[in-house]
Structures are given as C-alpha cells and as structure tokens.
Design a protein around this motif. Structure first.
Motif, mmCIF file in Angstrom:
data_model
loop_
_atom_site.group_PDB
_atom_site.id
_atom_site.type_symbol
_atom_site.label_atom_id
_atom_site.label_comp_id
_atom_site.label_asym_id
_atom_site.label_seq_id
_atom_site.Cartn_x
_atom_site.Cartn_y
_atom_site.Cartn_z
ATOM 1 N N LEU A 264 0.274 -1.273 -0.115
ATOM 2 C CA LEU A 264 0.392 -0.219 0.185
ATOM 3 C C LEU A 264 0.926 1.014 -0.211
ATOM 4 N N ALA A 265 2.274 0.964 -0.010
ATOM 5 C CA ALA A 265 2.724 2.136 0.754
ATOM 6 C C ALA A 265 3.189 3.065 -0.471
ATOM 7 N N ILE A 266 3.282 1.822 -1.602
ATOM 8 C CA ILE A 266 3.998 2.461 -3.279
ATOM 9 C C ILE A 266 2.510 3.550 -3.755
ATOM 10 N N PRO A 267 1.736 2.990 -4.261
ATOM 11 C CA PRO A 267 0.236 4.035 -4.298
ATOM 12 C C PRO A 267 0.372 5.502 -3.711
ATOM 13 N N LEU A 268 0.396 4.721 -1.917
ATOM 14 C CA LEU A 268 0.642 6.001 -1.412
ATOM 15 C C LEU A 268 1.452 7.295 -1.873
ATOM 16 N N ALA A 269 2.393 6.816 -2.052
ATOM 17 C CA ALA A 269 3.613 7.794 -2.191
ATOM 18 C C ALA A 269 3.373 8.514 -3.446
ATOM 19 N N ALA A 270 2.582 7.378 -4.461
ATOM 20 C CA ALA A 270 2.502 8.166 -5.772
ATOM 21 C C ALA A 270 1.882 9.308 -5.725
ATOM 22 N N ARG A 271 0.553 9.136 -4.223
ATOM 23 C CA ARG A 271 -1.517 10.381 -4.547
ATOM 24 C C ARG A 271 -0.680 11.179 -3.526
ATOM 25 N N LEU A 272 0.598 10.868 -3.290
ATOM 26 C CA LEU A 272 0.506 12.137 -1.600
ATOM 27 C C LEU A 272 1.255 13.293 -2.344
ATOM 28 N N PRO A 273 -0.146 13.889 -2.013
ATOM 29 C CA PRO A 273 0.927 15.950 -2.471
ATOM 30 C C PRO A 273 1.994 15.850 -2.066
ATOM 31 N N GLY A 274 2.867 16.438 -2.431
ATOM 32 C CA GLY A 274 4.079 17.073 -1.995
ATOM 33 C C GLY A 274 5.421 15.889 -1.945
#
Length: 518
Positions: A319-329
């Motif tokens: 889950l950390a991978i898509p989270l990092a891709a969509r996290l602003p900034g």
C-alpha cells in the motif's frame, strides 16, 4: 578521544549475539541473581532474538520482492530514489560524530539513569549510529561539529524518553516483561501516534470499540488466527502483482509460518528474561526508590513479537507504493526501505492496543510522516551521502533519500531546528531537557509542576456534598427495600402456587382411592 572511540569497535564488530549475553549476565549479577541463572537467562534470551531475527529477515525479504514487483507493474517513478538504510549508516560512520557516538550514548544513558530521568538501560548499542546520523546531518547542514554533537545528544535523550513511555505497551502486547525499545526509527512517529490514539480515546464510544485478533478469536475461533489471515493476504497481494500461483503459495505459507512462530519465540523470550526483569524491579524500588522499574532496551526485533504488527506490515508494504505516488508534495518512492516498514509501524500497533482498524490507520499515518520527512531531507541526504562515499553516490544524477534515517520525523525536526544556528541549537537543548524533566517527574511521582493545587472547599460546598451523599444513601436504601419486598412477594406467590398444586394433587389421589374402594 580517538582511543575512547576505537575502544568500542571490537564489541560492535562482534555483534549482539556475542556481546548481549555478557551484558545480561552482568546485569543479572548486579540485581542479585546467581551466576548460573543469570547466564542461562542471557543465553536463552539471545538465542530467541537471533532466531526471531532470522525469521524476520525472511519475512522482510518477501515483502521487498512483493513491493518491487508491484512497483514494476504500476510503472510509477518519482524524483527521489530510495537507496535504503545503509546510506544513512554510511553517513553516520563517515562523520566525526560517529567516532564518539557509542561512548557518548552510554554516558548520557548513565547520567539520565542516575538523575532518574530515564528507566531504560539501552543495551542495543548497535543502533546508536542512528543518533550519530542525526548529528551528522546537522553537521553537514551547518558545518558545525559542536552543533552536530548537540543535535545527536538531543536525539539520544528523546529516543530514551519515547522508550520509557512506550515500555508498558511493548511489555503487555509482546509478552516480554522488563524491556523497552529505544530504537530511533521505531520511535520516530511514536509521539504523533500517541497523540492520535489519545484523541480517539476521548471520543465517546471509540475507546471501548476494538477489533483485535483475540476478540475475533472468541467469536470465530481458528478463523481469526493471524497466521491464516497472513497467508490469505499474501496470496491476494501476490495475485495483484501478477505472479504465478505456483510462486505465490510457497511464499504465502512462509509468511504465515513467520507470523505463527515469531510471537511464540517472543513468548519464550519473556519467560527466559523474567528473572532479570523481576530482579530489576526489586533493585529499582529498594535501591533507587523509583515508582517504576528499570527496563532493558533491546533490539527492535522484540517489537515484532506481536502478530498484529506483522500482519499490518504485510498489508501496508504494497500500500505504501500507491500512497507515495498520490501523496501531494511527496517525491520519494519506497523501494529498498520497504523492508523497514514492519519496524516503522511497531508503535502504531502497540499504542492502538492491537486494534486492527486503528493500527491500519496509524500505520498509514506513520508511512506518510516518513515520506514527508524523507522528502524534506532528500537534498541534504544526497549531499551527505556523496561526501561519505563519492564513488557510489557522487556520480548519481538523481537525489537520494530513505525511510529509515532521513524519514524519521524526530530526525527531521532536530535537523530543521539546527538550520537556525545557535538559536536552533538552543531550542534543541530546551526540547531535550524539557522531555527529560517531564520524564523525571513522571517516574518519581513528582508531578507538582503539572498539577494545580486544589482550591479549599467552602463550608456551603461541604454542606451540599453531605446532602447529596445523604440523598444517594436514602435512594440506595429505598431501592434495596423495594427489591427485597418484590422478592418476598415473589417467594410468597411461588409458595402459594405450590401449595395449591399439592392440594389439588392430594384431592385427585383421594378420589382415585375412593373409586377403587367401591
């Protein structure tokens, strides 16, 4: 000073599997154990930790393979490369601060113990380099060796304070008495996670609402076993990564085996280390006059002795991978440090008391904090890594960072404060000393600085309190008398009913006998 720094090179090189039994033996003798019993406790505890570390290594390597395959399948790329925790270790060891970090950490730990400002005897000297990394980053930013040393010392104090305040949860939910965890990476998000759970506990209804593996086991039995859930989750994640089923199932069952075995190893570790823990408790209360017992700061592997930690890390790694891709900034895509996510979320689970929903939310929050911190220190990490190892990092065209060192929120706060020079170092010292003073007051029971003196009660207030107490007593007496009267009436009605039934039965028997006589 160089002699003092090199004095600790040999024990560090030997590793904790050799040195830890000796340290535990010495502590066992100090607290009054016999030589054989102290040696047995030290050796068996070390064997448990080494065995658990081997299993955890297999578990994290499976998570890394799964995460990298999902990254390749998604095609996501970011501006900053995650080069793993070894880059932070290299920066720490290449700095001047890294030469003195072990004796400095031992000295600070000893001073705080004597001042009753900590209760953790940090035996995990192989993780001291994390404090050196904080100081090395500050030195790289400001060019001041003194400023870097101040920052590193503050990190030591803050990590010990976090260890003291999380020791109870660690001991309860990992079944290992008398231990704490002063691991810098695990301690990083702990203050924010503690505040998060404190806020949730203040919301009516949420404190008692808990979904844990033990509570589910009472309802559905074996179907709530964490190892079974881990096998299912690993299989689903493998399918999402487009891996063949023949490759997925063996790995899934290996993951389930780790989730099954590690908590049991830690349970045995708790049994082995109990004599030393009991001796420490007696020593703390009788010799030192503490309200709490001294604890042994061990390796962060102890924190993975809770099956919920392993299961939640299994869910959060991909889950950390898509989270990092969509996290602003955010500019960092987790890669090499995916193996460190289980250590990152230890306190997300323990502070949530094993609640699955809170642990998942807290784990996501810990990853978010780590990503933003690693993004904020990416430029400085690239500069420090290139200076420490020009051959490996000097020719890179892309910025580098990691989750383990640069992604520590406490590291980000301390390094950010050091940007202000002397004023920043002053704020760092104030922060560290305030944390130590707060810890001292909490441990010794001296909370006068934080508790207002109660106002004297007026005579009218006392009379009102007496009237309210008298009313409550009369209400209780009235309720008890009513219950007794109702009970007497129920008993009398029951006796009357039984008498009527007995009378009817006798009359029927009498009539039957008369008819038979005729």
């Amino acid at each position: 000073m160089n002699f003092i720094g090199h004095l600790f090179d040999t024990p560090i090189a030997l590793g904790y599997s050799v040195i830890l039994p000796l340290l535990l033996l010495v502590i066992g003798l100090v607290v009054g154990l016999k030589v054989v019993k102290a040696l047995q406790a030290g050796l068996t505890a070390t064997f448990c930790l080494v065995g658990a570390a081997v299993l955890i290594s297999r578990f994290t390597s499976s998570l890394l393979d799964l995460g990298r395959q999902m990254t390749q399948a998604s095609g996501v790329t970011m501006a900053v490369t995650d080069v793993g925790w070894r880059a932070s270790s290299l920066i720490a060891s290449a700095s001047r601060i890294g030469l003195y970090i072990v004796p400095m950490c031992i000295l600070i730990n000893l001073v705080l113990l004597l001042a009753k400002a900590t209760r953790t005897i940090n035996l995990d000297i192989w993780s001291y380099w994390q404090c050196a990394f904080v100081g090395a980053m500050a030195e790289s930013l400001t060019g001041s060796f003194a400023g870097g040393m101040i920052t590193a010392c503050a990190a030591v104090i803050l990590f010990l304070v976090v260890a003291d305040n999380t020791a109870g949860k660690l001991q309860k939910y990992c079944d290992v008495p008398g231990v704490s965890l002063a691991h810098g990476f695990a301690a990083g998000p702990a203050p924010v996670l503690g505040l998060f759970n404190w806020v949730l506990d203040k919301i009516p209804g949420l404190r008692r609402f808990r979904v844990t593996f033990p509570s589910l086991h009472k309802k559905i039995g074996f179907l709530a076993d964490p190892a079974l859930w881990s096998v299912i989750a690993a299989t689903i994640l493998g399918l999402l990564a487009a891996r063949p089923l023949g490759e997925i199932l063996p790995v899934s069952f290996q993951v389930g085996a780790v989730v099954f075995l590690v908590p049991r190893i830690m349970e045995y570790l708790g049994q082995c280390i109990t004599p030393i823990a009991e001796g420490l408790e007696r020593f703390s209360r009788e010799k030192l006059g503490l309200h709490t017992s001294l604890t042994l700061g061990l390796t962060s592997t102890v924190g993975l002795g809770n099956s919920t930690v392993l299961f939640i890390s299994l869910l959060l790694t991909p889950l950390a991978i898509p989270l990092a891709a969509r996290l602003p900034g955010n500019l960092v895509l987790p890669d090499s440090d995916l193996v460190m996510i289980p250590y990152l979320i230890i306190f997300a689970v323990l502070l949530a008391r094993g609640d699955l929903i809170r642990s998942l939310i807290g784990g996501i929050g810990a990853i978010v904090l780590s990503l933003y911190a690693s993004t904020g220190l990416a430029g400085l990490t690239t500069q420090a890594a290139a200076a420490a190892d020009p051959e490996t990092y000097g020719a890179l065209t892309q910025s580098v960072s990691n989750l383990f060192g640069s992604g520590n929120p406490i590291t980000w706060v301390l390094v950010s404060l050091s940007r202000f020079g002397v004023a920043g170092w002053g704020m760092i010292l104030i922060l560290a000393l305030a944390a130590a003073m707060w810890n001292y007051n909490r441990m010794t029971g001296n909370v006068k600085l934080y508790v207002k003196k109660p106002k004297p009660l007026l005579a009218s207030s006392i009379d009102e309190m007496k009237k309210e107490a008298e009313q409550r007593r009369s209400q209780r007496k009235q309720a008890v008398s009513q219950k007794r009267a109702a009970l007497r009436a129920a008993v009398a009605a029951d006796l009357e009913k039984r008498n009527q039934e007995d009378g009817g039965a006798e009359a029927s028997v009498r009539s039957d006998s008369e008819e038979s006589g005729k």
